[in-house]
Enzyme design. Structure first.
Site, PDB file in Angstrom:
ATOM      1  N   GLY A 296       0.808  -1.211   0.000  1.00 26.25           N
ATOM      2  CA  GLY A 296       0.000   0.000   0.000  1.00 26.25           C
ATOM      3  C   GLY A 296       0.842   1.263   0.000  1.00 26.25           C
ATOM      4  CB  THR A 297       3.911   2.192   1.860  1.00 24.26           C
ATOM      5  OG1 THR A 297       3.327   1.933   3.136  1.00 24.26           O
ATOM      6  CG2 THR A 297       4.870   3.365   1.942  1.00 24.26           C
TER       7      THR A 297
ATOM      8  CB  ALA B  71      -2.160  -8.536  -0.825  1.00 28.81           C
ATOM      9  CG  HIS B  72      -0.445  -6.677   4.784  1.00 27.46           C
ATOM     10  ND1 HIS B  72      -0.366  -6.370   6.122  1.00 27.46           N
ATOM     11  CD2 HIS B  72      -0.152  -5.541   4.119  1.00 27.46           C
ATOM     12  CE1 HIS B  72      -0.020  -5.092   6.247  1.00 27.46           C
ATOM     13  NE2 HIS B  72       0.117  -4.572   5.050  1.00 27.46           N
TER      14      HIS B  72
ATOM     15  CB  CYS C 289       1.641   3.011  10.628  1.00 27.88           C
ATOM     16  SG  CYS C 289       0.966   1.799   9.556  1.00 27.88           S
TER      17      CYS C 289
ATOM     18  CG  ASN D 288      -4.966   4.037   9.274  1.00 28.34           C
ATOM     19  OD1 ASN D 288      -5.286   5.129   8.828  1.00 28.34           O
ATOM     20  ND2 ASN D 288      -3.889   3.877  10.008  1.00 28.34           N
TER      21      ASN D 288
ATOM     22  CD  GLN E  40      -6.998  -0.747   7.366  1.00 33.50           C
ATOM     23  OE1 GLN E  40      -7.781  -1.690   7.494  1.00 33.50           O
ATOM     24  NE2 GLN E  40      -5.764  -0.799   7.825  1.00 33.50           N
TER      25      GLN E  40
END
Ligand SMILES: Cc1ncc(COP(=O)(O)O)c(C=O)c1O
Length: 386
Positions: free
Chosen positions: A71-72, A202-203, A328, A151, A181
């Site tokens: 995502g980052t 994906a995670h 994070c 998130n 999210q």
């Protein structure tokens, strides 16, 4: 001790089917998609298949999907790609005060290159004020970047309304949505909302870590910030993470085929949890909006007079895993960010935890969590005399 995992907004356990598919890719179908021989073609077909699956779930074309390392990277590729290609139109960007660091820190970095960023206010749950967005859009605004589901609080942004405002105020402004999210948790209609760029990871939906995707609407010319062999339409050079990409495709396939069942199950459990916590523990604040204004999987609660981190470790002794705020930001100990943006006092911010569900949590696990919370919050408050 039995483990109860309520930290699914941080990461999820991959589906069995995902692990199996990845093992097949690592042991049998291990070719490089760029190779010209049979093994390469086999690998290229896996890549194509996953691209088609992800595109299908978003309702877009396969050629509009670029696989990334997560995502980052998807957020960075979108934001940096737009500013590098379209800065001749202006240097103004709009975002909110409650974004994930992969967006916020990217924008802060761009400020050093002369970009101007307007961070619009959010309400007590993290939702932007559409009027403030409309007021902020200017002739030189090249990008509006907002997350679809927060998130930390789980609030859902009104994407379709935002898209309509962006189109109406400046049809040349691009709209990027961090849907990390949101994907597989709420329906996302990219076309209806007029979103030009979407970031996925994906995670967050039982796929593997270290793989994500960016949707980039056809016709948008992003300038790559990583150069090399020109993979992924030249936007993400480097040999593709084929096992990861295959795993992501499988996770979309499995989650997507149970979307209603899974999201309904999480919603029921989350609302049960909210009700029971509210009944059993006093002096708290819920930071997640009720009903459809909150995503199915996140419940944020602030316990006054308790330190979230101490509570986290107290729950860990019961085998229960949760987060303080988000994974994070929880290691960056400074206050501020989302908790400040939604107007929490420092006592509330300190006492905030995030409980996040997956479709495989059970009612029994919710009951165990609420019991443990009631016990530990009571004990901690007694200890501090608050
Ligand atoms: C809203 C949001 N954006 C971006 C990210 C970053 O994604 P990744 O961990 O795949 O880099 C996360 C992960 O927590 C997130 O929740």
């Amino acid at each position: 001790m039995r483990e109860i995992y309520f930290d699914n907004a941080a990461t999820t356990r991959p589906f069995e089917e995902v692990v199996q598919r990845m093992v097949e890719c690592l042991t049998v179908e291990y070719g490089n998609p760029s190779s010209l021989h049979r093994k390469g073609i086999q690998a290229e077909n896996i890549l194509k298949e996953s691209r088609k699956t992800v595109a299908g779930a978003l309702g877009v074309r396969p050629a509009e999907i670029i696989f990334t390392s997560g995502g980052t990277e998807a957020n960075n590729t979108a934001i940096r790609g737009i500013v590098r290609s379209y800065s001749n139109r202006g240097k103004h960007i709009i975002s909110s005060k409650a974004e994930h660091p992969s967006v916020y820190m990217t924008l802060e970095d761009l400020k050093k290159d002369g970009y101007e960023v307007t961070y619009i206010d959010v309400d007590g749950y993290g939702v932007i004020n559409p009027d403030k967005l409309a007021d902020a859009i200017r002739k030189d605004t090249i990008l509006v970047t907002l997350m679809a589901v927060n998130n930390e609080t789980g609030c859902v942004q009104p994407l379709e309304q935002i898209g309509e405002i962006v189109r109406r105020k400046n049809h040349l402004t691009f709209f990027h949505a961090d849907c990390i999210q949101a994907f597989m948790k709420i329906p996302i209609d990219v076309q209806k909302a007029g979103i030009h760029l979407v970031a996925l990871s994906a995670h967050k939906f039982h796929g593997p870590m270290g793989v994500g995707a960016l949707y980039c609407k056809k016709g948008i010319n992003l300038r790559a910030w990583q150069t090399g062999g020109g993979q992924e339409l030249g936007l993400r050079s480097g040999t593709e993470n084929l096992p990861g990409i295959a795993g992501m495709g499988k996770a979309v396939e499995v989650f997507g085929s149970h979307f209603r069942e899974y999201t309904e199950r999480m919603t029921v459990l989350k609302e049960r949890m909210r009700y029971d916590i509210g009944e059993r523990i006093e002096n708290i604040r819920f930071n997640t909006p009720e009903g459809e204004r909150g995503a199915p999987h996140i419940l944020s609660v602030s316990f006054r007079g308790v330190r979230g981190e101490v509570l986290l470790h107290a729950l860990e002794k019961h085998g229960i895993y949760i987060s303080t705020r988000s994974a994070c930001s929880s290691k960056q100990r400074q206050a501020g960010g989302v908790t400040e943006a939604i107007g929490l006092s420092s006592e509330e911010a300190e006492g905030t935890i995030r409980i996040s569900l997956c479709p495989f949590n059970t009612e029994e696990e919710v009951d165990i969590l609420v019991d443990a919370l009631a016990t530990e919050v009571g004990a901690l408050r007694k200890l501090t005399g608050r």
